[in-house]
Structure formats: C-alpha cells, structure tokens
Design a protein around this motif. Structure first.
Motif, PDB file in Angstrom:
ATOM      1  N   GLY A 222       3.436  -1.405  -4.478  1.00  0.00           N
ATOM      2  CA  GLY A 222       2.151  -1.412  -3.780  1.00  0.00           C
ATOM      3  C   GLY A 222       1.290  -2.631  -4.052  1.00  0.00           C
TER       4      GLY A 222
ATOM      5  N   GLU B 211       1.381  -5.458  -1.114  1.00  0.00           N
ATOM      6  CA  GLU B 211       0.764  -4.921   0.086  1.00  0.00           C
ATOM      7  C   GLU B 211      -0.763  -4.801  -0.087  1.00  0.00           C
ATOM      8  OE1 GLU B 211       1.555  -0.966   2.883  1.00  0.00           O
ATOM      9  OE2 GLU B 211       1.878  -0.882   0.708  1.00  0.00           O
ATOM     10  N   THR B 212      -1.181  -4.280  -1.230  1.00  0.00           N
ATOM     11  CA  THR B 212      -2.619  -4.104  -1.488  1.00  0.00           C
ATOM     12  C   THR B 212      -3.334  -5.447  -1.553  1.00  0.00           C
ATOM     13  OG1 THR B 212      -2.192  -2.036  -2.668  1.00  0.00           O
ATOM     14  CG2 THR B 212      -4.305  -3.101  -3.076  1.00  0.00           C
TER      15      THR B 212
ATOM     16  N   GLN C 251      -3.663  -6.848   1.971  1.00  0.00           N
ATOM     17  CA  GLN C 251      -4.689  -6.135   2.741  1.00  0.00           C
ATOM     18  C   GLN C 251      -6.093  -6.536   2.289  1.00  0.00           C
ATOM     19  OE1 GLN C 251      -3.527  -2.087   2.054  1.00  0.00           O
ATOM     20  NE2 GLN C 251      -2.050  -2.050   3.760  1.00  0.00           N
ATOM     21  N   CYS C 252      -6.282  -6.681   0.988  1.00  0.00           N
ATOM     22  CA  CYS C 252      -7.592  -7.077   0.464  1.00  0.00           C
ATOM     23  C   CYS C 252      -7.981  -8.465   0.970  1.00  0.00           C
ATOM     24  CB  CYS C 252      -7.598  -7.050  -1.058  1.00  0.00           C
ATOM     25  SG  CYS C 252      -7.578  -5.380  -1.753  1.00  0.00           S
TER      26      CYS C 252
ATOM     27  N   LEU D 127      -2.098   1.695  -6.673  1.00  0.00           N
ATOM     28  CA  LEU D 127      -2.878   0.575  -6.128  1.00  0.00           C
ATOM     29  C   LEU D 127      -3.229   0.801  -4.664  1.00  0.00           C
ATOM     30  CD1 LEU D 127      -1.249  -2.612  -7.658  1.00  0.00           C
ATOM     31  CD2 LEU D 127      -3.448  -1.584  -8.234  1.00  0.00           C
ATOM     32  N   SER D 128      -2.360   1.520  -3.948  1.00  0.00           N
ATOM     33  CA  SER D 128      -2.582   1.745  -2.516  1.00  0.00           C
ATOM     34  C   SER D 128      -3.846   2.555  -2.235  1.00  0.00           C
ATOM     35  CB  SER D 128      -1.367   2.445  -1.906  1.00  0.00           C
ATOM     36  OG  SER D 128      -0.191   1.756  -2.299  1.00  0.00           O
TER      37      SER D 128
END
Length: 238
Positions: free
Chosen positions: A114, A117-118, A121-122, A229-230
């Motif tokens: 995650g 990906e996180t 996205q941030c 984390l997601s």
C-alpha cells in the motif's frame, strides 16, 4: 471537518519500507559466504545488544561525537560478530564494510504493502511530501533504489538534522523545509513516542500506523490510527 493540510511527513522503517529478513539471517548468510559459521538467532540477539550499547554510548550515529555514521555502523556489525564468538578481526572488518554497503540497496529492503499507491495518491491530491526519519545518510540512496525517492521534496534524517525523533527540533526543521506552519502538516509513522506523540508535541497532526498484531496504544483516538497505509486519505478527507 476536512484537515487543511499542505505537508505530509513520513517515517520510513516499518512505515514505508521494511527489512526483507531479520538482521541475524542476513548477517549469517553473508558470514557463511566468507566461510564463517554463525547461528542467525544468536547473531540477531548479539546485534540488538551491540546496537543498543552503541546507541547509548554514541547517540544518533555519533553525530555529535566526531564519528561518521559509516564508522558507527561498522563498529556495531563487528561487535555483533564478536559477541557471537567470531574471533577473526581482519575478516570481520571486511565483512562489516560489505554489510554496511548491502544495507544501502533494495537487496535488503522491500516496500510495504500500500505504500507506493498511497504516496502516489497523496501527491496527486497536491500534498507536499517529506521524510523525517531516525536514519543515517544512506536513506536517500535506499529510497531511490526502492523507487520511492521521487515522491518526496526533502529527505530529513536524524544524522543530517543533528537531532533524532522524538526531539521536536527535527520536526521543526521539516516544517521549515516544507514552508508550512505546524497545523498545516501531518506526520505518518509507526512509533507511538517517536512519531505520533513527538509530531503532536510541536503542533502537527499525526497518524499512527498500527499493523495487525500490535496492541492498542494509550490515548490515540481511533481516527488517528491507520490499520493500513491505505486508510490515510480517508482519515484526512473525512
């Protein structure tokens, strides 16, 4: 209310990256390649002992006491082998130097589920991002090797800052680097004292990553806890 955040700071070890295998196993495998037989479990215990003693004697990689972090680590690795009963001093120095270099690469580190990906996205949401880690100056390189460095505008290690978490000055330096006030920033990490409490003490927001199997911590509201984390963006944006 949605948090008005501009900067996210990140711990690294056990938040974004973890060791692929226990230190004792890695060290024992490298020792075997050099013809030295050492038990991984014994070596792991010896490493923790050597690391603890060195940290008490020379805090933050000996930064204030004239040691280089490289020398600091080479001494720890040598001492771990000595405590495990290895006598050969000459072989040990070469072995310690090799292990110091090995821990500089993705050979020994893996990205936690995650994390990539996180972080992506941030960044897409427009957050400024930085690292705040009790690590030595190899961290930049490790993050590059693990393909995470590009997410961050700065990487602040305790070695570079001259102070280590939970000292608030490392977070104040991160706020200065990010150009934001504390209430516009949040820190993400897995350690209650060094990450969660320390960031809050300087007025930042903070989220505590608590993976399965860890007990609950005192006084952490559930909305500050990340089971993975997601969960982060939902916590920030709710």
């Amino acid at each position: 209310a949605m948090l008005r955040l501009r900067l996210l700071t990140w711990d690294v070890k056990d938040t974004l990256l973890r060791l692929r295998q226990p230190v004792g196993q890695s060290y024992a495998a490298e020792a075997r390649a050099q013809g030295l037989q050492v038990q991984p479990e014994a070596l792991g215990r010896a490493f923790r002992e050597a690391y603890g003693a060195q940290s008490r004697r020379f805090p933050n990689y000996g930064r204030g006491q004239g040691l280089s972090s490289r020398q600091w680590w080479v001494d720890v690795v040598r001492q771990a082998f000595v405590l495990s009963g290895v006598q050969d001093g000459t072989a040990l120095t070469a072995l310690a130097e090799k292990l110091y270099r090995d821990y500089c690469s993705s050979h020994n580190w893996e990205v936690l589920p995650g994390a990539e990906e996180t972080l992506s996205q941030c960044r897409q949401r427009g957050f400024h991002m930085g690292v705040v880690s009790n690590f030595d100056n190899r961290l930049e390189n490790i993050l590059s090797q693990c393909s995470l460095r590009h997410h961050f505008e700065f990487v602040l290690t305790s070695e570079a800052a001259g102070v280590a978490k939970p000292d608030g000055r490392i977070f104040e330096e991160a706020l200065r680097l990010g150009g934001v006030s504390p209430e516009q920033a949040a820190h993400v990490g897995d350690d209650y004292t060094r990450d969660y409490q320390a960031a809050r003490a300087v007025g930042m927001h903070s989220f505590l990553l608590r993976t399965a199997g860890q007990g609950p911590e005192p006084d952490v509201p559930p909305e500050h806890v990340l089971p993975t984390l997601s969960h982060l963006l939902a916590r920030i944006e709710k």
